[in-house]
Design a protein around this motif. Sequence first.
Motif, PDB file in Angstrom:
ATOM      1  N   THR A 106       0.849  -1.189   0.000  1.00  0.00           N
ATOM      2  CA  THR A 106       0.000   0.000   0.000  1.00  0.00           C
ATOM      3  C   THR A 106       0.890   1.245   0.000  1.00  0.00           C
ATOM      4  O   THR A 106       1.859   1.305   0.761  1.00  0.00           O
ATOM      5  CB  THR A 106      -0.939   0.030   1.222  1.00  0.00           C
ATOM      6  OG1 THR A 106      -0.172  -0.093   2.408  1.00  0.00           O
ATOM      7  CG2 THR A 106      -1.936  -1.112   1.152  1.00  0.00           C
ATOM      8  N   PRO A 107       0.585   2.216  -0.831  1.00  0.00           N
ATOM      9  CA  PRO A 107       1.430   3.417  -0.895  1.00  0.00           C
ATOM     10  C   PRO A 107       1.352   4.237   0.385  1.00  0.00           C
ATOM     11  O   PRO A 107       0.309   4.275   1.039  1.00  0.00           O
ATOM     12  CB  PRO A 107       0.862   4.207  -2.077  1.00  0.00           C
ATOM     13  CG  PRO A 107      -0.491   3.661  -2.316  1.00  0.00           C
ATOM     14  CD  PRO A 107      -0.527   2.270  -1.754  1.00  0.00           C
ATOM     15  N   LYS A 108       2.479   4.847   0.733  1.00  0.00           N
ATOM     16  CA  LYS A 108       2.498   5.737   1.905  1.00  0.00           C
ATOM     17  C   LYS A 108       1.750   7.011   1.559  1.00  0.00           C
ATOM     18  O   LYS A 108       1.762   7.491   0.449  1.00  0.00           O
ATOM     19  CB  LYS A 108       3.941   6.086   2.289  1.00  0.00           C
ATOM     20  CG  LYS A 108       4.707   4.901   2.816  1.00  0.00           C
ATOM     21  CD  LYS A 108       6.085   5.332   3.258  1.00  0.00           C
ATOM     22  CE  LYS A 108       6.849   4.134   3.797  1.00  0.00           C
ATOM     23  NZ  LYS A 108       8.174   4.485   4.234  1.00  0.00           N
ATOM     24  N   GLN A 109       1.102   7.572   2.572  1.00  0.00           N
ATOM     25  CA  GLN A 109       0.311   8.783   2.339  1.00  0.00           C
ATOM     26  C   GLN A 109       1.108  10.012   2.572  1.00  0.00           C
ATOM     27  O   GLN A 109       1.943  10.178   3.292  1.00  0.00           O
ATOM     28  CB  GLN A 109      -0.898   8.757   3.270  1.00  0.00           C
ATOM     29  CG  GLN A 109      -1.669   7.501   3.042  1.00  0.00           C
ATOM     30  CD  GLN A 109      -3.142   7.752   2.850  1.00  0.00           C
ATOM     31  OE1 GLN A 109      -3.553   8.865   2.607  1.00  0.00           O
ATOM     32  NE2 GLN A 109      -3.920   6.712   2.957  1.00  0.00           N
TER      33      GLN A 109
END
Length: 67
Positions: free
Chosen positions: A64-67
């Motif tokens: 999951t991509p970092k925000q």
Amino acid sequence: FAKYGTVVRVQVMRNLNHARGPYGASKGYGFVNMATMEEANSAIAGLNGRPLIPEKPLQVSLKTPKQ
């Protein structure tokens, strides 16, 4: 994971401050990189929810991509 395709890299996260051998104790999670997206999706479909140890199912997902 190799049953589902080519494993490129495996990283088991460890707590080096916890005395359990020279590499420390496992933190209970890790990362597996597969060669292709198709292989990764196959591993997710085949392994997610399978029991790793009694009463602890394996959780497998895409990064999951970092925000």
